[in-house]
Write an enzyme that holds these catalytic residues in place. Structure first.
Site, mmCIF file in Angstrom:
data_model
loop_
_atom_site.group_PDB
_atom_site.id
_atom_site.type_symbol
_atom_site.label_atom_id
_atom_site.label_comp_id
_atom_site.label_asym_id
_atom_site.label_seq_id
_atom_site.Cartn_x
_atom_site.Cartn_y
_atom_site.Cartn_z
ATOM 1 N N GLY A 177 5.946 -2.374 3.529
ATOM 2 C CA GLY A 177 5.590 -3.140 4.819
ATOM 3 C C GLY A 177 6.367 -4.619 5.129
ATOM 4 N N ASP A 178 5.742 -5.109 6.035
ATOM 5 C CA ASP A 178 6.527 -6.686 6.232
ATOM 6 C C ASP A 178 6.268 -7.560 5.079
ATOM 7 O OD1 ASP A 178 6.942 -6.240 8.937
ATOM 8 O OD2 ASP A 178 5.131 -7.008 9.603
ATOM 9 N N ARG A 196 -5.768 -2.144 8.686
ATOM 10 C CA ARG A 196 -5.692 -3.695 8.328
ATOM 11 C C ARG A 196 -6.069 -4.297 9.828
ATOM 12 N NH1 ARG A 196 -3.368 -6.214 4.004
ATOM 13 N NH2 ARG A 196 -2.277 -4.099 3.288
ATOM 14 N N ARG A 244 -26.563 12.998 17.754
ATOM 15 C CA ARG A 244 -26.551 11.565 17.184
ATOM 16 C C ARG A 244 -25.485 10.799 17.768
ATOM 17 N NH1 ARG A 244 -27.261 13.117 10.964
ATOM 18 N NH2 ARG A 244 -29.557 12.559 10.554
ATOM 19 N N ASP A 300 -0.327 1.938 8.506
ATOM 20 C CA ASP A 300 -0.810 1.337 9.979
ATOM 21 C C ASP A 300 -0.002 1.275 10.788
ATOM 22 O OD1 ASP A 300 -2.682 0.641 7.521
ATOM 23 O OD2 ASP A 300 -1.666 -1.346 7.274
ATOM 24 N N ARG A 350 1.142 -4.916 -5.695
ATOM 25 C CA ARG A 350 1.109 -6.300 -5.219
ATOM 26 C C ARG A 350 1.738 -7.323 -6.281
ATOM 27 N NH1 ARG A 350 -2.793 -3.827 -1.832
ATOM 28 N NH2 ARG A 350 -1.962 -3.225 0.510
ATOM 29 N N HIS A 366 -23.307 14.005 21.988
ATOM 30 C CA HIS A 366 -23.022 13.019 20.751
ATOM 31 C C HIS A 366 -22.152 11.561 21.314
ATOM 32 C CE1 HIS A 366 -19.015 15.365 20.968
ATOM 33 N NE2 HIS A 366 -18.930 14.247 21.203
ATOM 34 N N VAL A 416 17.791 8.911 -3.841
ATOM 35 C CA VAL A 416 18.301 9.389 -5.083
ATOM 36 C C VAL A 416 19.222 10.309 -4.873
ATOM 37 C CG1 VAL A 416 17.650 10.566 -7.238
ATOM 38 C CG2 VAL A 416 16.155 8.734 -6.462
ATOM 39 N N THR A 446 3.977 2.341 5.507
ATOM 40 C CA THR A 446 2.797 2.144 5.664
ATOM 41 C C THR A 446 2.099 3.003 6.719
ATOM 42 O OG1 THR A 446 1.307 0.321 6.381
ATOM 43 C CG2 THR A 446 3.345 0.287 7.499
ATOM 44 N N GLY A 472 0.689 -1.129 0.107
ATOM 45 C CA GLY A 472 0.006 -0.136 0.029
ATOM 46 C C GLY A 472 0.933 1.256 -0.069
ATOM 47 N N GLY A 518 -11.016 12.769 21.016
ATOM 48 C CA GLY A 518 -11.846 12.463 22.313
ATOM 49 C C GLY A 518 -13.353 11.594 21.846
ATOM 50 N N ALA A 519 -12.769 10.536 21.414
ATOM 51 C CA ALA A 519 -14.064 9.734 21.034
ATOM 52 C C ALA A 519 -14.304 9.065 22.449
ATOM 53 C CB ALA A 519 -13.734 8.576 20.147
ATOM 54 N N ASP A 551 2.019 -0.800 11.698
ATOM 55 C CA ASP A 551 2.001 -2.125 12.295
ATOM 56 C C ASP A 551 3.493 -2.933 11.887
ATOM 57 O OD1 ASP A 551 1.788 -2.526 9.555
ATOM 58 O OD2 ASP A 551 0.263 -3.961 9.559
ATOM 59 N N ARG A 579 12.993 10.622 -2.833
ATOM 60 C CA ARG A 579 14.144 11.585 -3.008
ATOM 61 C C ARG A 579 15.403 11.685 -2.351
ATOM 62 N NH1 ARG A 579 14.293 16.392 -0.183
ATOM 63 N NH2 ARG A 579 14.740 18.327 -1.222
ATOM 64 N N ALA A 580 15.314 11.330 -1.059
ATOM 65 C CA ALA A 580 16.260 11.090 -0.283
ATOM 66 C C ALA A 580 17.437 9.977 -0.691
ATOM 67 C CB ALA A 580 15.903 11.048 1.257
HETATM 68 P P1 ADP Z 1 3.299 -4.692 2.736
HETATM 69 O O1 ADP Z 1 4.531 -4.748 2.039
HETATM 70 O O2 ADP Z 1 2.558 -3.315 2.783
HETATM 71 O O3 ADP Z 1 3.283 -5.698 3.934
HETATM 72 P P2 ADP Z 1 2.043 -6.933 1.099
HETATM 73 O O4 ADP Z 1 2.039 -7.800 2.231
HETATM 74 O O5 ADP Z 1 0.985 -6.992 -0.027
HETATM 75 O O6 ADP Z 1 2.104 -5.375 1.482
HETATM 76 O O7 ADP Z 1 3.450 -7.379 0.319
HETATM 77 C C1 ADP Z 1 3.878 -6.545 -0.858
HETATM 78 C C2 ADP Z 1 4.811 -7.504 -1.956
HETATM 79 O O8 ADP Z 1 5.589 -8.029 -1.373
HETATM 80 C C3 ADP Z 1 3.537 -8.627 -2.401
HETATM 81 O O9 ADP Z 1 2.805 -8.263 -3.222
HETATM 82 C C4 ADP Z 1 4.968 -9.523 -2.727
HETATM 83 O O10 ADP Z 1 5.176 -9.262 -4.039
HETATM 84 C C5 ADP Z 1 6.000 -9.252 -1.813
HETATM 85 N N1 ADP Z 1 5.748 -10.487 -0.782
HETATM 86 C C6 ADP Z 1 5.110 -10.433 0.205
HETATM 87 N N2 ADP Z 1 5.309 -11.731 0.845
HETATM 88 C C7 ADP Z 1 6.528 -12.255 0.401
HETATM 89 C C8 ADP Z 1 7.453 -13.399 0.834
HETATM 90 N N3 ADP Z 1 6.985 -14.134 1.535
HETATM 91 N N4 ADP Z 1 8.292 -13.692 -0.077
HETATM 92 C C9 ADP Z 1 8.587 -12.620 -1.164
HETATM 93 N N5 ADP Z 1 7.916 -11.719 -1.565
HETATM 94 C C10 ADP Z 1 6.644 -11.474 -0.846
HETATM 95 O O1 F6P Z 2 -1.775 -1.234 4.473
HETATM 96 C C1 F6P Z 2 -2.447 0.145 4.070
HETATM 97 C C2 F6P Z 2 -3.812 -0.183 4.120
HETATM 98 O O2 F6P Z 2 -4.505 1.010 3.601
HETATM 99 C C3 F6P Z 2 -4.798 -0.832 5.135
HETATM 100 O O3 F6P Z 2 -4.821 0.066 6.506
HETATM 101 C C4 F6P Z 2 -5.937 -1.551 4.375
HETATM 102 O O4 F6P Z 2 -6.279 -2.236 4.989
HETATM 103 C C5 F6P Z 2 -5.346 -1.798 3.153
HETATM 104 O O5 F6P Z 2 -3.941 -1.065 3.135
HETATM 105 C C6 F6P Z 2 -6.176 -1.673 1.971
HETATM 106 O O6 F6P Z 2 -5.552 -2.006 0.950
HETATM 107 P P1 F6P Z 2 -6.074 -1.793 -0.599
HETATM 108 O O7 F6P Z 2 -5.692 -0.414 -1.052
HETATM 109 O O8 F6P Z 2 -5.415 -2.605 -1.360
HETATM 110 O O9 F6P Z 2 -7.683 -2.002 -0.555
#
Ligand code: ADP
Ligand code: F6P
Length: 324
Positions: free
Chosen positions: A106-107, A175, A166, A131, A76, A220, A28, A129, A15, A189-190, A133, A25-26
């Site tokens: 991300g991960d 996510r 309301r 998130d 992806r 509210h 490059v 990301t 995402g 302040g929810a 996370d 930019r940094a």
């Molecule tokens: P994020 O990087 O935000 O966690 P995704 O989980 O969608 O987003 O992963 C992004 C891309 O990273 C995936 O579309 C895939 O190409 C690659 N990727 C994810 N998991 C693996 C994995 N186990 N091994 C190699 N590439 C991966």
């Molecule tokens: O990881 C960022 C994020 O915006 C999450 O908060 C959300 O669950 C997901 O990506 C949405 O993904 P997509 O843009 O593919 O609908």
């Protein structure tokens, strides 16, 4: 002996997040400053496998620090999760003379970065990301902009929610993680904050609190609901039926991912981008840049992926005290 890196590739994956452009930019400009060549890889790993690779210079990243999204586009890519796809990716890097890559994502993206590193392409990950996370870091590129965007939106909902007396349910992204919900919940302040990590699913408890609050004179009742719990529209219907209080649901959605990055996202993404290139220039590989305990640091990718993080208990407790 550390491998000398002469040409760096940079890609964004998963995402998008505001501040990714500042990181690109940094990367490059730091690389050019160090006498390295830089190539932009379009559309993440998908673009790598399609050889969508362009030369970049200092001017190609002019006028982007203030822009949301990513000029390299993102995608992806299922093929890259296979050993064959990863092998093909490493060969394409070699063909284009790319001996180091900065992966902003991300991960999931870091998993891919780890695989490229094992295949001899030096790789550094940057946490990108909204998130928040990623376990190894207290900061991810884009979170600050996203929570500010969501916070402003919820302020607006609060105005109309008060006028109509309301209950309003606002669903924020994240996510499976509740960080955006927790931060907005406190900052807005929810009256209630529903986090996937904490919510016990007891809707009756929620309904009782709404009724109590109305009796106490609250005009509210804002519920910040995390995407990981979801079902905001049906929840609104059930709450309205049980309380007799008009209830509306708003799903903020992708507006949280766009927009001009905050100062913090531009600044931290810039530092992280520069640090990634420093690591590559030192011959390092298989590292993730992180912000931990007030400092920019780096971790081994597999160690980073094995880390866990939790919603800070004290912040969650404070969020409950402050609305009573
Ligand atoms: P994020 O990087 O935000 O966690 P995704 O989980 O969608 O987003 O992963 C992004 C891309 O990273 C995936 O579309 C895939 O190409 C690659 N990727 C994810 N998991 C693996 C994995 N186990 N091994 C190699 N590439 C991966
Ligand atoms: O990881 C960022 C994020 O915006 C999450 O908060 C959300 O669950 C997901 O990506 C949405 O993904 P997509 O843009 O593919 O609908």
């Amino acid at each position: 002996m550390a491998k000398e890196v002469k040409t760096i590739g940079v890609l964004t994956s998963g995402g998008d997040a505001p501040g990714m452009n500042a990181a690109i930019r940094a990367v490059v400009r730091t690389a050019i400053h160090k006498g390295l060549k830089v190539k932009g890889i379009m559309r993440g790993y998908a673009g790598l496998l399609q050889e969508e690779i362009v030369d970049m210079d200092g001017l190609s990243v002019a006028d982007i620090i203030n822009r949301g999204g990513t000029i390299l586009y993102t995608a992806r890519c299922q093929e890259f999760t296979t050993p064959e796809g990863q092998q093909k990716g490493a060969e394409i890097c070699r063909k284009h003379g790319i001996d180091g890559i900065v992966v902003i994502g991300g991960d999931g993206s870091f998993q891919g970065a780890g695989k490229l590193s094992a295949l001899g392409i030096n790789t550094i990950g940057l946490p990108g990301t909204i998130d928040l996370d990623i376990a190894c870091t207290d900061y991810t590129i884009g979170f600050d902009t996203a929570v500010n965007t969501a916070m402003e939106a919820i302020d607006r909902i609060r105005d109309t929610s008060t006028s109509h007396e309301r209950c309003s349910i606002v669903e924020v992204m994240g996510r499976n993680a509740g960080y955006i919900a927790l931060w907005c919940g406190i900052a807005n302040g929810a009256e209630d904050i529903l986090l996937p990590e904490k919510y016990n699913g007891d809707e009756q408890e929620l309904i009782n609190r709404i009724i109590d609050n109305r009796k106490r004179g609250k005009k509210h009742h804002i519920i910040v609901n995390a995407e990981g719990i979801g079902h905001s529209a049906s929840m609104a219907k059930r709450i309205e039926a049980a309380t007799g209080i008009e209830t509306r649901a708003t799903i903020l959605g992708h507006m949280q991912r766009g927009g001009t990055p905050t100062c913090k996202d531009r600044m931290y993404a810039s530092i992280m981008g520069a640090k990634a290139v420093d690591l590559l220039a030192e011959g390092k590989s298989n590292r993730v840049v992180a912000y931990k305990g007030g400092a920019f640091v780096d971790f081994d990718i597999q160690e980073a992926l094995a880390m866990t993080k939790h919603i800070p208990e004290d912040e969650y407790e404070i969020s409950k005290i402050l609305v009573r």
